[in-house]
Write a protein that holds these residues in place. Structure first.
Motif, mmCIF file in Angstrom:
data_model
loop_
_atom_site.group_PDB
_atom_site.id
_atom_site.type_symbol
_atom_site.label_atom_id
_atom_site.label_comp_id
_atom_site.label_asym_id
_atom_site.label_seq_id
_atom_site.Cartn_x
_atom_site.Cartn_y
_atom_site.Cartn_z
ATOM 1 N N PHE A 99 22.040 35.786 19.307
ATOM 2 C CA PHE A 99 20.698 36.239 18.901
ATOM 3 C C PHE A 99 19.784 35.039 18.600
ATOM 4 N N GLY A 100 20.372 33.882 18.362
ATOM 5 C CA GLY A 100 19.581 32.768 17.817
ATOM 6 C C GLY A 100 19.012 33.196 16.481
ATOM 7 N N PHE A 101 19.851 33.935 15.749
ATOM 8 C CA PHE A 101 19.401 34.627 14.551
ATOM 9 C C PHE A 101 18.995 33.661 13.437
ATOM 10 N N ILE A 102 17.966 34.022 12.687
ATOM 11 C CA ILE A 102 17.607 33.268 11.480
ATOM 12 C C ILE A 102 17.553 34.231 10.301
ATOM 13 N N GLY A 103 18.367 33.943 9.303
ATOM 14 C CA GLY A 103 18.467 34.825 8.146
ATOM 15 C C GLY A 103 19.909 35.245 7.982
ATOM 16 N N LEU A 104 20.120 36.423 7.415
ATOM 17 C CA LEU A 104 21.482 36.942 7.205
ATOM 18 C C LEU A 104 21.755 38.076 8.175
ATOM 19 N N LEU A 105 22.913 38.023 8.808
ATOM 20 C CA LEU A 105 23.317 39.075 9.738
ATOM 21 C C LEU A 105 24.683 39.600 9.293
ATOM 22 N N ALA A 106 24.732 40.904 8.989
ATOM 23 C CA ALA A 106 26.000 41.518 8.578
ATOM 24 C C ALA A 106 26.594 42.216 9.795
ATOM 25 N N VAL A 107 27.748 41.741 10.225
ATOM 26 C CA VAL A 107 28.367 42.278 11.440
ATOM 27 C C VAL A 107 29.553 43.160 11.044
ATOM 28 N N GLU A 108 29.434 44.455 11.358
ATOM 29 C CA GLU A 108 30.515 45.402 11.070
ATOM 30 C C GLU A 108 31.397 45.515 12.305
ATOM 31 N N MET A 109 32.704 45.506 12.078
ATOM 32 C CA MET A 109 33.654 45.470 13.185
ATOM 33 C C MET A 109 34.835 46.395 12.956
ATOM 34 N N PHE A 110 35.480 46.789 14.058
ATOM 35 C CA PHE A 110 36.754 47.505 13.981
ATOM 36 C C PHE A 110 37.888 46.561 14.346
ATOM 37 N N GLN A 111 38.971 46.672 13.596
ATOM 38 C CA GLN A 111 40.225 46.035 14.014
ATOM 39 C C GLN A 111 41.044 47.153 14.651
ATOM 40 N N THR A 112 41.269 47.064 15.957
ATOM 41 C CA THR A 112 41.960 48.139 16.660
ATOM 42 C C THR A 112 43.463 48.098 16.386
ATOM 43 N N GLN A 113 44.146 49.119 16.855
ATOM 44 C CA GLN A 113 45.617 49.170 16.705
ATOM 45 C C GLN A 113 46.266 47.951 17.343
ATOM 46 N N GLU A 114 45.605 47.399 18.378
ATOM 47 C CA GLU A 114 46.155 46.236 19.090
ATOM 48 C C GLU A 114 45.611 44.914 18.526
ATOM 49 N N ASP A 115 44.984 44.970 17.327
ATOM 50 C CA ASP A 115 44.393 43.783 16.683
ATOM 51 C C ASP A 115 43.270 43.152 17.487
ATOM 52 N N GLU A 116 42.646 43.962 18.321
ATOM 53 C CA GLU A 116 41.393 43.531 18.929
ATOM 54 C C GLU A 116 40.280 43.668 17.890
ATOM 55 N N ILE A 117 39.240 42.876 18.051
ATOM 56 C CA ILE A 117 38.046 43.012 17.213
ATOM 57 C C ILE A 117 36.915 43.565 18.081
ATOM 58 N N LEU A 118 36.340 44.697 17.666
ATOM 59 C CA LEU A 118 35.203 45.282 18.383
ATOM 60 C C LEU A 118 34.018 45.355 17.428
ATOM 61 N N VAL A 119 32.864 44.885 17.885
ATOM 62 C CA VAL A 119 31.681 44.984 17.028
ATOM 63 C C VAL A 119 31.214 46.435 16.988
ATOM 64 N N ASN A 120 31.050 46.957 15.790
ATOM 65 C CA ASN A 120 30.507 48.302 15.629
ATOM 66 C C ASN A 120 28.984 48.217 15.623
#
Lengths: 385, 385
Positions: free
Chosen positions: A247-268
């Protein structure tokens, strides 16, 4: 560096709710003059900011005119009039987070598309301009139950999200642009807050673990650090960092994610601001998320994101069956518990599941903190007179 | 328990300086409606409290009339009109700390007499109703140079205290009631903050060690925990506890002490309020002194006084040669240092040695914190435009 402290510099904030109120604690600490725009004269910030303006955050003229009175503009809620921000930015006003980022994040379909376009792992989804299109897709066998319906716009605290398991569920959905997302069975729901300033300095907070209330779909406990493997935690921080970087983000970004059964990380999904999942930082971290927000938007050096102690947050939401002037029952009892700090947002009126405050529990031992958090949750009640 | 949170309960505070401002952070957090009386419309609290009253804290009518508008009264400065408090208390207003305690503490001669009468260790002294009496005592050989002269009333931040080494020093003293105290050579100047509520629950914070600026006679570093033997620390906490107990004190009492060459503890003086020596608690402790003050005066359970990490405080005082609108030079550089939190009190005008703010440095390792504190002190400058 600009002279922000005890100076004529004026920070503008769109929104005057609890996030704004906790931000004010930090701007007061640094004596940064802060002006707030909110639609309610009872907003938690109204009485305690340097300057308060009453107005609709979604109205072009209101936001534009407010922007013309400040030296730098930020937000505490993302549902604001972006066209006005674009114009203000064009006229030279610094706005962080950037309006173009807010535009993408404000619309969940665009947000998901952004992740896909930038190789950020996220659950598969289909985008529909109208609910009717979603229904046709189902009728033509292109999507199957169960799936997750998400309204593209203005979802908040679990509104605008529904697990669709049957045709009756489908019939009950509101009209409008939406996405249908693959329902991913997950082990944990995690979140990482990223801070980034204009210089490009970037830092992530530790991974937190969230437990949701089964009915209200609101966070019940936020636990830091998340009780997960280091490798999973590392992956989650890397994914969050990538989102902010792309994003080239400036400020605070809260990223919510799932840890799948296979320990993958998916951004919610991501929130372009201070976040409920970071409230624990006030008591537990070297730098609270609210101070970090100030540091990042003013292009000051970022603070240490490490924790001094383990922290758990319990939301204080209105009890079912209670609507009216609020009373916090058994506050004295929770204040007896070690390491407990209540935050009361200052909303005079409670209703079922309304976020009225939160309580942080800190302890050197996270298991002790978890037990005390349960005790807090079972003790304090937000009821009406 | 009374309903203090988001209610009609109104807390009154005499004084609206930096101590009041940091107290407001806590009353905002708990949504306790707070009304402030101060003589200056530029007071740090003026813009951010719920209700602000302009008036002289030493004027009977002003204090009395203000008291009649609130449900409970406290102070952030001890130089207030006690007669008005006595009358308000007689009429049923809860006032903490209690007016009778304030009356004793306000007058340094009475305070010293209190210690003597209650077997609290303190340096030997003689009390004089007028400066002329002190001079006669010297001339008659009853006291010798050097001794410490203390004005009985209205001393603050080293004003009203002087080491008298010669007749010229003696000649230069201001008129008025005073004491002459034995000059005790000491290893360390220590302080302990005690909190006590109406129920009689009582807790001490850890012992802090103070380093003074040699010229300005203002605290330069406050170090927690003090780098002293455990037995000395234990003794200091016991002495502080005894002072609060003998007063039957309610609220926060900051007890300043000397550790003599023989490891005796002598009480220097006490302040009946939150104190500069407790500012480190905001970042370092489980419960900040300001939250503890609120807890104690509202008869709520007291919070944990332990530290999460070591903390050092550096006062930000106006640089010599600078008078005028304030600028905080090199703030960006100190924000780069790990564990650094500046507090800017919001005074627009600086002058030499004026307390303009403070900086807290926290770290797991106290020696690291001490080194960083030095770096902070050598970097940031409070100058004028």
């Amino acid at each position: 560096m600009k002279n922000y402290f005890s100076s004529n510099f004026k920070l503008g904030v769109l929104g005057g709710g609890q996030l704004g109120k906790m931000l004010l604690t930090e701007t007061q600490k640094l004596d940064i003059y802060t002006s707030i725009l909110d639609k309610s004269e009872d907003a938690p910030c109204a009485q305690i900011c340097n300057e308060f303006h009453l107005g609709d955050l979604l109205d072009y003229d209101t936001v534009y005119n407010f922007g013309k009175t400040v030296d730098l503009l930020t937000i505490e809620i993302e549902n604001v009039n972006i066209d006005a921000l674009d114009q203000l930015q064009k006229e030279g006003l610094p706005i962080y987070p950037k309006p173009e980022n807010l535009r993408v994040i404000q619309n969940k379909a665009q947000q998901k598309k952004f992740y896909k376009d930038h190789n950020i792992p996220t659950a598969d989804f289909t985008h529909f301009a109208y609910l009717e299109e979603l229904k046709h897709s189902y009728e033509n066998g292109l999507i199957e139950f169960p799936f997750v319906w998400k309204s593209a716009r203005f979802g908040y605290d679990g509104n605008g999200v529904k697990v669709v398991k049957s045709y009756a569920d489908l019939e009950g959905l509101p009209e409008g642009e939406c996405i249908a997302e693959k329902l991913v069975p997950f082990k944990n729901e995690l979140a990482v807050i990223v801070a980034r300033n204009q210089k490009g300095e970037i830092k992530t907070y530790p991974v937190v673990e969230m437990e949701f209330h089964p009915e209200a779909n609101q966070v019940e406990y936020v636990i830091c650090p998340a009780r997960i493997d280091d490798t999973v935690a590392k992956k989650a921080r890397e994914v969050a960092l990538k989102v902010a970087d792309e994003f080239g983000f400036i400020g605070l970004l809260a990223v919510e994610m799932f840890q799948t059964q296979e320990d993958e990380i998916l951004v919610n999904e991501a929130a372009p601001r201070t976040h409920n999942s970071g409230h624990y930082t006030i008591e537990a971290s070297y730098t609270s998320q609210f101070e970090q927000h100030v540091r990042s938007i003013l292009n000051l050096p970022l603070g240490n994101t490490d924790s001094k102690v383990a922290g758990i947050m319990v939301n204080l939401v209105g009890a079912e069956g209670h609507t009216g002037d609020v009373i916090y029952e058994n506050m004295e009892n929770i204040l007896e518990i070690e390491g407990v700090t209540p935050h009361i947002y200052g909303k005079k009126h409670t209703k079922p599941f309304r976020k009225m405050g939160h309580v942080t529990i800190v302890n050197e031992d996270i298991n002790k903190a978890r037990a005390l958090a349960q005790q807090v949750k079972e003790t304090v009640k937000v009821i009406s007179k």
